[in-house]
Write a protein that holds these residues in place. Structure first.
Motif, PDB file in Angstrom:
ATOM      1  N   GLU A  82      18.501  -7.459 -15.373  1.00 58.68           N
ATOM      2  CA  GLU A  82      17.903  -6.724 -16.668  1.00 58.68           C
ATOM      3  C   GLU A  82      16.432  -6.332 -16.653  1.00 58.68           C
ATOM      4  N   LEU A  83      15.713  -7.019 -15.881  1.00 62.76           N
ATOM      5  CA  LEU A  83      14.425  -6.613 -15.727  1.00 62.76           C
ATOM      6  C   LEU A  83      14.029  -5.171 -15.149  1.00 62.76           C
ATOM      7  N   PHE A  84      14.840  -4.772 -14.342  1.00 66.39           N
ATOM      8  CA  PHE A  84      14.632  -3.575 -13.501  1.00 66.39           C
ATOM      9  C   PHE A  84      14.537  -2.333 -14.434  1.00 66.39           C
ATOM     10  N   ARG A  85      15.185  -2.102 -15.355  1.00 65.09           N
ATOM     11  CA  ARG A  85      14.794  -0.890 -16.073  1.00 65.09           C
ATOM     12  C   ARG A  85      13.523  -1.022 -16.659  1.00 65.09           C
ATOM     13  N   THR A  86      13.048  -1.979 -17.309  1.00 63.79           N
ATOM     14  CA  THR A  86      11.703  -2.283 -17.773  1.00 63.79           C
ATOM     15  C   THR A  86      10.586  -2.227 -16.447  1.00 63.79           C
ATOM     16  N   ILE A  87      11.039  -2.744 -15.432  1.00 67.45           N
ATOM     17  CA  ILE A  87      10.139  -2.635 -14.249  1.00 67.45           C
ATOM     18  C   ILE A  87       9.743  -0.893 -13.708  1.00 67.45           C
ATOM     19  N   LYS A  88      10.860  -0.097 -13.919  1.00 67.41           N
ATOM     20  CA  LYS A  88      10.939   1.172 -13.678  1.00 67.41           C
ATOM     21  C   LYS A  88       9.912   2.209 -14.950  1.00 67.41           C
ATOM     22  N   LYS A 109       0.861  -1.108   0.099  1.00 68.78           N
ATOM     23  CA  LYS A 109       0.048   0.098   0.029  1.00 68.78           C
ATOM     24  C   LYS A 109       1.044   1.341   0.208  1.00 68.78           C
ATOM     25  N   GLN A 110       2.117   1.053   0.095  1.00 70.34           N
ATOM     26  CA  GLN A 110       2.959   2.349   0.274  1.00 70.34           C
ATOM     27  C   GLN A 110       3.786   2.490  -1.054  1.00 70.34           C
ATOM     28  N   THR A 111       4.370   1.535  -1.788  1.00 71.41           N
ATOM     29  CA  THR A 111       5.066   1.771  -2.929  1.00 71.41           C
ATOM     30  C   THR A 111       4.493   0.665  -4.245  1.00 71.41           C
ATOM     31  N   LYS A 112       5.008   1.053  -5.125  1.00 67.21           N
ATOM     32  CA  LYS A 112       4.758   0.376  -6.375  1.00 67.21           C
ATOM     33  C   LYS A 112       5.274  -1.208  -6.421  1.00 67.21           C
ATOM     34  N   VAL A 113       6.509  -1.233  -6.127  1.00 65.54           N
ATOM     35  CA  VAL A 113       7.322  -2.349  -6.106  1.00 65.54           C
ATOM     36  C   VAL A 113       7.656  -2.982  -4.786  1.00 65.54           C
ATOM     37  N   VAL A 114       7.592  -4.120  -4.509  1.00 67.01           N
ATOM     38  CA  VAL A 114       8.061  -4.841  -2.962  1.00 67.01           C
ATOM     39  C   VAL A 114       9.168  -5.773  -3.415  1.00 67.01           C
ATOM     40  N   LEU A 115      10.244  -5.584  -2.774  1.00 67.86           N
ATOM     41  CA  LEU A 115      11.270  -6.811  -3.118  1.00 67.86           C
ATOM     42  C   LEU A 115      11.503  -7.351  -1.425  1.00 67.86           C
ATOM     43  N   VAL A 116      11.410  -8.777  -1.588  1.00 68.80           N
ATOM     44  CA  VAL A 116      11.381  -9.591  -0.372  1.00 68.80           C
ATOM     45  C   VAL A 116      12.706 -10.419  -0.712  1.00 68.80           C
ATOM     46  N   MET A 117      13.920 -10.262   0.133  1.00 67.84           N
ATOM     47  CA  MET A 117      15.055 -10.942  -0.007  1.00 67.84           C
ATOM     48  C   MET A 117      15.465 -11.737   1.318  1.00 67.84           C
ATOM     49  N   ILE A 122      10.212   1.495  -4.634  1.00 72.86           N
ATOM     50  CA  ILE A 122      10.501   0.268  -3.957  1.00 72.86           C
ATOM     51  C   ILE A 122      10.621   0.208  -2.675  1.00 72.86           C
ATOM     52  N   SER A 123       9.825  -0.806  -1.992  1.00 73.01           N
ATOM     53  CA  SER A 123      10.187  -1.206  -0.585  1.00 73.01           C
ATOM     54  C   SER A 123      11.076  -2.365  -0.583  1.00 73.01           C
ATOM     55  N   THR A 165       6.158   1.026 -13.861  1.00 75.10           N
ATOM     56  CA  THR A 165       5.623   1.353 -12.651  1.00 75.10           C
ATOM     57  C   THR A 165       5.340   3.131 -12.957  1.00 75.10           C
ATOM     58  N   ASP A 166       6.191   3.655 -13.904  1.00 76.19           N
ATOM     59  CA  ASP A 166       6.253   4.908 -13.969  1.00 76.19           C
ATOM     60  C   ASP A 166       4.894   5.290 -15.052  1.00 76.19           C
ATOM     61  N   ARG A 167       4.479   4.463 -15.633  1.00 74.04           N
ATOM     62  CA  ARG A 167       3.205   4.734 -16.452  1.00 74.04           C
ATOM     63  C   ARG A 167       2.044   4.554 -15.643  1.00 74.04           C
ATOM     64  N   ASN A 168       1.908   3.912 -14.196  1.00 76.10           N
ATOM     65  CA  ASN A 168       0.798   3.574 -13.703  1.00 76.10           C
ATOM     66  C   ASN A 168       1.051   3.967 -12.103  1.00 76.10           C
ATOM     67  N   SER A 169       0.159   4.757 -11.455  1.00 74.77           N
ATOM     68  CA  SER A 169       0.303   5.312 -10.274  1.00 74.77           C
ATOM     69  C   SER A 169      -0.168   4.211  -9.317  1.00 74.77           C
ATOM     70  N   LYS A 170      -0.546   2.946  -9.522  1.00 74.17           N
ATOM     71  CA  LYS A 170      -1.215   2.307  -8.531  1.00 74.17           C
ATOM     72  C   LYS A 170       0.029   1.566  -7.674  1.00 74.17           C
ATOM     73  N   LYS A 171      -0.492   1.400  -6.390  1.00 71.52           N
ATOM     74  CA  LYS A 171       0.574   0.691  -5.545  1.00 71.52           C
ATOM     75  C   LYS A 171       0.451  -0.774  -5.535  1.00 71.52           C
ATOM     76  N   GLY A 172       1.520  -1.379  -5.374  1.00 74.37           N
ATOM     77  CA  GLY A 172       1.583  -2.762  -5.031  1.00 74.37           C
ATOM     78  C   GLY A 172       1.465  -3.592  -6.258  1.00 74.37           C
ATOM     79  N   GLN A 173       1.953  -2.811  -7.529  1.00 77.98           N
ATOM     80  CA  GLN A 173       1.722  -3.618  -8.858  1.00 77.98           C
ATOM     81  C   GLN A 173       2.727  -5.022  -9.020  1.00 77.98           C
ATOM     82  N   ILE A 174       3.753  -4.870  -8.288  1.00 80.63           N
ATOM     83  CA  ILE A 174       4.963  -5.941  -8.585  1.00 80.63           C
ATOM     84  C   ILE A 174       5.513  -6.323  -7.262  1.00 80.63           C
ATOM     85  N   ILE A 175       5.482  -7.670  -6.945  1.00 80.02           N
ATOM     86  CA  ILE A 175       6.397  -8.041  -5.825  1.00 80.02           C
ATOM     87  C   ILE A 175       7.387  -9.105  -6.503  1.00 80.02           C
TER      88      ILE A 175
END
Length: 405
Positions: A81-87, A16-24, A121-122, A90-100
């Protein structure tokens, strides 16, 4: 049967806070399981699929074409290599939590996520099971030995039975199944770690030396790192030791706790202390095949300290907290040492860790050094041990049973 994980509430907050969440986190800690169970409506892709991996590395735009959102991408460390496209997505859509995203930690993964997705990203870290999770304790606040914490934690106490058996068996979710062979699990774990992760990060020419390096670290868990000694043990140079240690740390296998320092302290030891995050792996690497060997051996104190510190670290991770500016240790050049310092709102809470049930006042003799440090306020301290009840040592220090972590 799915075992609920403490980090679920943080994950729900993060989307609910960011568009992308990375769990490591390290392998086999349950990242994929918790995410799929927490977000069953998300579309799921794994880069363990060779076809998807190849596509993600060679044509990220096509990889994402026609994908349904929200989306989970598992094992993302294989295709940074996916990160640039993920950026761009997410820049085209303001919705949070699009990608985990999930991934075993690597330097490149952290760098890519932090630089390309800054502000989008969180990043959360997840370790293997905590005792709270294993015993289904419904309490998720980070450990801190204040009166308020102790009072609140007391209402959620459950006896941690067979503690040394649990320390020896380890905290990987798969090992909750008592039928799962302990030795086979960790044998395969090390083999997978070496073959799938380490070889992709470094040009590992000698697997035996790297395994020897892991064993050398095991013998030093709970101790201050002396790089020269490890290099001598393994037969490599200091630079290699430092490089390998960095990789093992970012893979989630170990954690480094640094000395507390400020502008006033001038006589501190600079080297960090090392802790394994899973004592089962630690016991396997050093060759302790039974819990009695771990409990009664010469390193039992270090094993217990490692276990306690890893549990404290998990209590912070599972609440979405960063430990690098919170957990420290103290050792000065006069060899006065405190196992753990917890920094909370400008207050330093000293913690000693002892593997016995009896408590003595001399266990906290070094706590007094904190009174001589300017610009900080010494807080309430604790000795974490195997006592059955809280035992007051002084007005400001209690001996706490391990159940209070």
């Amino acid at each position: 049967m799915y075992l609920h994980r403490s980090i679920e509430s943080v994950l729900n907050k993060a989307i609910k806070q960011t568009k992308v969440v990375l769990v490591m986190g390290a392998r086999q800690t349950g990242k994929t399981t918790v995410i799929q169970n927490t977000f069953p409506d998300y579309n799921y892709i794994t880069l363990d699929d060779e076809n998807m991996l190849t596509l993600g590395k060679t044509d990220p735009a096509l990889f994402f074409k026609d994908q349904e959102y929200p989306l989970i991408i598992d094992e993302v460390q294989y295709a940074e290599e996916l990160f640039r496209t993920i950026k761009l997505i997410t820049d085209r859509n303001s919705k949070k939590g699009q990608i985990i995203l999930t991934g075993s930690q690597t330097h490149k993964l952290m760098e890519a996520a932090s630089s390309m997705l800054v502000g989008r990203i969180s990043i959360l870290e997840m370790s293997s099971l905590s005792l709270r999770e294993i015993f289904k304790v419904n309490y998720n606040k980070p450990f801190i030995p204040t009166k308020e914490y102790i009072k609140e934690r007391k209402t959620h106490l459950i006896n941690y039975d067979n503690l040394w058996k649990r320390i020896h068996r380890g905290s990987m979710p798969e090992l909750l199944d008592e039928e799962r062979d302990w030795e086979w699990f960790y044998r395969d774990y090390i083999r997978t770690y070496l073959e799938r992760d380490i070889r992709k990060i470094i040009n590992l020419k000698d697997e035996l030396k790297f395994r020897s390096f892991l064993v050398s670290l095991t013998a030093r868990s709970g101790q201050i790192i002396v790089y020269e000694d490890i290099a001598k043990d393994v037969g490599v140079d200091i630079k290699t030791v430092q490089n390998w240690l960095s990789i093992v740390e970012t893979s989630g296998i170990v954690k480094l706790i640094h000395t507390y320092k400020n502008n006033v302290i001038k006589r501190m030891i600079k080297s960090p202390k090392l802790y394994f995050m899973d004592t089962g792996l630690m016991c396997y690497l050093v060759g302790w095949k039974t819990y009695e060997q771990a409990k009664n051996g010469a390193m039992s104190g270090n094993i217990f300290e490692t276990f306690v510190v890893s549990e404290i670290i998990k209590s912070y991770q599972n609440d979405g907290k960063e430990i690098n500016d919170t957990l420290f240790y103290y050792r000065d050049k006069d060899k006065k040492e405190i196992d753990l310092l917890i920094v909370d709102d400008g207050v330093l809470h000293p913690v000693e860790i002892k593997s016995n049930a009896s408590v003595k006042k001399d266990m906290i003799k070094n706590f007094s050094v904190l009174k001589n440090i300017k610009d900080i306020e010494p807080g309430r301290g604790a000795v974490i041990c195997l006592s059955e009840n809280i035992v007051p040592i002084t007005e400001d220090v209690d001996a706490l049973p391990i159940e209070y972590i």
